[in-house]
Write a protein that holds these residues in place. Structure first.
Motif, PDB file in Angstrom:
ATOM      1  N   VAL A  46     -52.002 -72.915  -2.840  1.00  0.00           N
ATOM      2  CA  VAL A  46     -51.729 -73.130  -3.818  1.00  0.00           C
ATOM      3  C   VAL A  46     -52.246 -73.069  -5.236  1.00  0.00           C
ATOM      4  CG1 VAL A  46     -50.314 -74.630  -5.481  1.00  0.00           C
ATOM      5  CG2 VAL A  46     -49.333 -74.635  -3.450  1.00  0.00           C
ATOM      6  N   ARG A  47     -53.528 -73.671  -4.995  1.00  0.00           N
ATOM      7  CA  ARG A  47     -54.650 -73.839  -6.112  1.00  0.00           C
ATOM      8  C   ARG A  47     -55.242 -72.433  -6.026  1.00  0.00           C
ATOM      9  NH1 ARG A  47     -55.504 -79.284  -3.539  1.00  0.00           N
ATOM     10  NH2 ARG A  47     -56.900 -78.509  -2.550  1.00  0.00           N
ATOM     11  N   TYR A  48     -55.340 -71.680  -4.970  1.00  0.00           N
ATOM     12  CA  TYR A  48     -56.243 -70.171  -5.114  1.00  0.00           C
ATOM     13  C   TYR A  48     -55.033 -69.726  -5.895  1.00  0.00           C
ATOM     14  CZ  TYR A  48     -58.128 -65.725  -3.473  1.00  0.00           C
ATOM     15  OH  TYR A  48     -58.419 -64.864  -3.810  1.00  0.00           O
ATOM     16  N   LEU A  49     -53.750 -69.513  -5.414  1.00  0.00           N
ATOM     17  CA  LEU A  49     -52.938 -68.983  -6.690  1.00  0.00           C
ATOM     18  C   LEU A  49     -52.636 -69.051  -7.513  1.00  0.00           C
ATOM     19  CD1 LEU A  49     -50.549 -66.601  -6.509  1.00  0.00           C
ATOM     20  CD2 LEU A  49     -49.325 -68.402  -5.794  1.00  0.00           C
ATOM     21  N   ILE A  50     -53.074 -70.072  -7.818  1.00  0.00           N
ATOM     22  CA  ILE A  50     -52.911 -70.370  -9.096  1.00  0.00           C
ATOM     23  C   ILE A  50     -54.087 -70.168 -10.165  1.00  0.00           C
ATOM     24  CG2 ILE A  50     -53.726 -72.844 -11.349  1.00  0.00           C
ATOM     25  CD1 ILE A  50     -51.503 -74.263  -9.436  1.00  0.00           C
ATOM     26  N   CYS A  52     -40.589 -58.991  -2.503  1.00  0.00           N
ATOM     27  CA  CYS A  52     -42.479 -59.845  -2.587  1.00  0.00           C
ATOM     28  C   CYS A  52     -42.991 -58.994  -1.627  1.00  0.00           C
ATOM     29  CB  CYS A  52     -42.523 -61.326  -1.664  1.00  0.00           C
ATOM     30  SG  CYS A  52     -41.263 -62.472  -2.510  1.00  0.00           S
ATOM     31  N   ASP A  53     -44.030 -58.726  -3.085  1.00  0.00           N
ATOM     32  CA  ASP A  53     -45.298 -57.811  -2.916  1.00  0.00           C
ATOM     33  C   ASP A  53     -46.071 -58.489  -2.362  1.00  0.00           C
ATOM     34  OD1 ASP A  53     -47.031 -59.332  -5.370  1.00  0.00           O
ATOM     35  OD2 ASP A  53     -45.497 -58.312  -6.130  1.00  0.00           O
ATOM     36  N   HIS A  54     -46.415 -59.800  -1.913  1.00  0.00           N
ATOM     37  CA  HIS A  54     -48.034 -59.667  -1.274  1.00  0.00           C
ATOM     38  C   HIS A  54     -47.081 -62.119  -0.998  1.00  0.00           C
ATOM     39  CE1 HIS A  54     -50.368 -57.527  -3.306  1.00  0.00           C
ATOM     40  NE2 HIS A  54     -51.286 -58.671  -2.827  1.00  0.00           N
ATOM     41  N   THR A  59     -45.877 -63.333 -15.982  1.00  0.00           N
ATOM     42  CA  THR A  59     -45.363 -62.491 -15.712  1.00  0.00           C
ATOM     43  C   THR A  59     -44.626 -63.169 -14.204  1.00  0.00           C
ATOM     44  OG1 THR A  59     -46.311 -60.637 -14.774  1.00  0.00           O
ATOM     45  CG2 THR A  59     -45.116 -60.734 -17.219  1.00  0.00           C
ATOM     46  N   LEU A  60     -46.168 -64.123 -13.871  1.00  0.00           N
ATOM     47  CA  LEU A  60     -45.812 -64.001 -11.807  1.00  0.00           C
ATOM     48  C   LEU A  60     -44.930 -64.985 -11.459  1.00  0.00           C
ATOM     49  CD1 LEU A  60     -47.237 -64.050  -9.339  1.00  0.00           C
ATOM     50  CD2 LEU A  60     -48.434 -66.111  -9.997  1.00  0.00           C
ATOM     51  N   ARG A 115     -50.821 -54.710  -6.070  1.00  0.00           N
ATOM     52  CA  ARG A 115     -49.452 -55.052  -7.214  1.00  0.00           C
ATOM     53  C   ARG A 115     -48.971 -56.748  -7.166  1.00  0.00           C
ATOM     54  NH1 ARG A 115     -42.962 -53.621  -7.824  1.00  0.00           N
ATOM     55  NH2 ARG A 115     -42.287 -54.935  -8.939  1.00  0.00           N
ATOM     56  N   LEU A 116     -49.487 -57.714  -8.200  1.00  0.00           N
ATOM     57  CA  LEU A 116     -49.146 -58.328  -7.615  1.00  0.00           C
ATOM     58  C   LEU A 116     -48.221 -59.322  -9.453  1.00  0.00           C
ATOM     59  CD1 LEU A 116     -50.058 -61.147  -5.870  1.00  0.00           C
ATOM     60  CD2 LEU A 116     -51.743 -61.934  -8.189  1.00  0.00           C
ATOM     61  N   GLN A 117     -47.223 -58.957  -9.216  1.00  0.00           N
ATOM     62  CA  GLN A 117     -46.106 -59.420  -9.766  1.00  0.00           C
ATOM     63  C   GLN A 117     -45.213 -60.879  -8.891  1.00  0.00           C
ATOM     64  OE1 GLN A 117     -44.461 -56.369 -11.391  1.00  0.00           O
ATOM     65  NE2 GLN A 117     -45.694 -55.823 -12.851  1.00  0.00           N
ATOM     66  N   ARG A 118     -44.937 -60.949  -8.050  1.00  0.00           N
ATOM     67  CA  ARG A 118     -43.938 -61.472  -7.305  1.00  0.00           C
ATOM     68  C   ARG A 118     -44.386 -61.544  -5.768  1.00  0.00           C
ATOM     69  NH1 ARG A 118     -37.930 -59.270  -6.648  1.00  0.00           N
ATOM     70  NH2 ARG A 118     -37.925 -59.980  -8.567  1.00  0.00           N
ATOM     71  N   VAL A 119     -44.755 -62.980  -5.509  1.00  0.00           N
ATOM     72  CA  VAL A 119     -45.332 -64.035  -4.467  1.00  0.00           C
ATOM     73  C   VAL A 119     -44.654 -64.934  -3.588  1.00  0.00           C
ATOM     74  CG1 VAL A 119     -47.328 -65.081  -3.815  1.00  0.00           C
ATOM     75  CG2 VAL A 119     -47.112 -63.529  -6.050  1.00  0.00           C
TER      76      VAL A 119
END
Length: 395
Positions: free
Chosen positions: A270-274, A358-360, A285-286, A252-256
């Protein structure tokens, strides 16, 4: 020992090195003591306070050098240095400021001098040991290193925060100096010479080898091993005290939670997450939580600095770390929830991730191997060890 000898320059580098590692808190006090003054007086307070501190430190260290010629005192000093070195590797707890704000130039200079006098025992012992009785070397080393620490304090503190290896290497250097200091005590020298008397005619050559290498290496390695062991016990205790983690579905990747420190590695994360967000079925929904953890100053600093001044200091450094990540996220259309904490980064990152459900956890890493990271210090490794939330490391 002359200016042209390698021993002089090695000892000079040792003096500068131990001063950089041990004077970080002194530099913080100097900067914060002058913080409440008008802009025109701040530079004068720093210049006058640090100049007087240089003179006072030189006088105290010369006295220490003379005292260390007495039997047993080098052994006592070596034990103190080993204790100071181990303390460098154990995470500090946050301390609230108990001092008062400086409202005048004179009060700021007075605070700087008093703080330097109280907080410089470790510097004085370490520099006296590294100088090996050479007064000229002592004066040159202090004259170079103290202004360097004062006027480059922001850079040095930032480097120590982002590269914990500097603290580890500094602690090892103190252990090296302590080992060398102990073995050169008059009492210890007699014992070593008595033991090596059994080694035929090469005994006189074996003594300096033992003195300069075996004891020093043992001190350096012992400090790092004991310090890391105590640090791991402290971190484990903090982790056990955390509340139980909330369960999430795998993948699950909704709240990081995005942990940043203002470095290029954090920017890559940060750039990787974007980029990762673009691959989500519902990227809008992220929910991103942006976190910066500041390492606390020592209790000695808190003694001389007002609570509100210390809070401003943490807030300013945290803002500098968060600003680049915030800008990148804003350009991608993301408005993160921001969190600021003070303490040991690894356990606190894990704690915030649990508290915010957070899930990650996403963060940058320097790419150190498992054993290297454990030995030299790694926030990423500490986070992975403590977190029950999945951690995504971006190199």
């Amino acid at each position: 020992m002359t200016f042209t000898s390698p021993e002089f320059w090695i000892a000079l580098l040792q003096i500068i090195g131990v001063n950089i590692v041990l004077s970080g808190d002194n530099a913080v006090v100097i900067a914060l003591a002058a913080r409440g003054l008008p802009a025109g007086q701040q530079k004068r307070a720093v210049a006058w306070g640090s100049g007087a501190a240089v003179v006072m430190r030189i006088v105290l260290t010369i006295v220490a050098v003379e005292l260390l010629r007495m039997p047993y005192l080098k052994l006592v000093g070596a034990v103190l240095l080993l204790w100071i070195a181990v303390k460098l590797l154990v995470p500090a707890e946050e301390s609230k400021g108990h001092g008062t704000s400086s409202s005048s130039l004179a009060s700021a200079v007075r605070t700087i001098l008093l703080a330097d006098l109280v907080m410089s025992l470790d510097n004085v012992i370490a520099v006296a040991a590294a100088a090996k009785g050479n007064t000229a070397l002592l004066i040159v080393g202090l004259a170079i290193s103290i202004p360097l620490v004062v006027f480059a304090s922001r850079l040095l503190l930032t480097l120590m925060d982002r590269l914990p290896v500097i603290i580890t290497l500094g602690a090892a250097l103190l252990g090296w100096v302590a080992g060398e200091m102990a073995i050169t005590d008059p009492v210890a020298r007699v014992w070593v010479e008595a033991q090596t008397a059994y080694l035929h005619d090469a005994a006189s050559a074996a003594v300096p080898v033992f003195q300069h290498y075996v004891a020093s290496v043992a001190g350096a390695i012992g400090v790092v091993l004991v310090g890391k062991w105590l640090a791991s016990r402290t971190t484990s205790a903090a982790y056990k005290a955390m509340p139980g983690a909330l369960a999430h579905a795998p993948g699950r990747l909704q709240r990081v939670l995005l942990a940043v420190d203002g470095s290029e590695g954090a920017a890559r994360a940060v750039r990787y997450l974007i980029a990762l967000r673009q691959n989500l079925r519902k990227p809008q929904t992220l929910d991103v939580h942006l976190l910066n953890v500041q390492r606390p100053v020592s209790g000695d600093v808190a003694t001389f600095v007002a609570g509100e001044t210390l809070d401003d200091y943490y807030r300013e450094r945290s803002e500098q770390a968060l600003a680049p990540a915030r800008a990148l996220l804003a350009a991608a259309g993301l408005a993160p929830h921001e969190h600021r904490r003070v303490g040991d980064p690894g356990p606190l990152i894990s704690e915030v991730a649990q508290a915010e459900d957070c899930d990650h956890i996403v963060m940058g890493a320097r790419g150190l191997g498992t054993h290297t990271g454990a030995l030299l210090g790694s926030v990423a490794r500490s986070t992975v060890e403590n977190a029950s939330t999945p951690v995504l490391l971006v190199k």
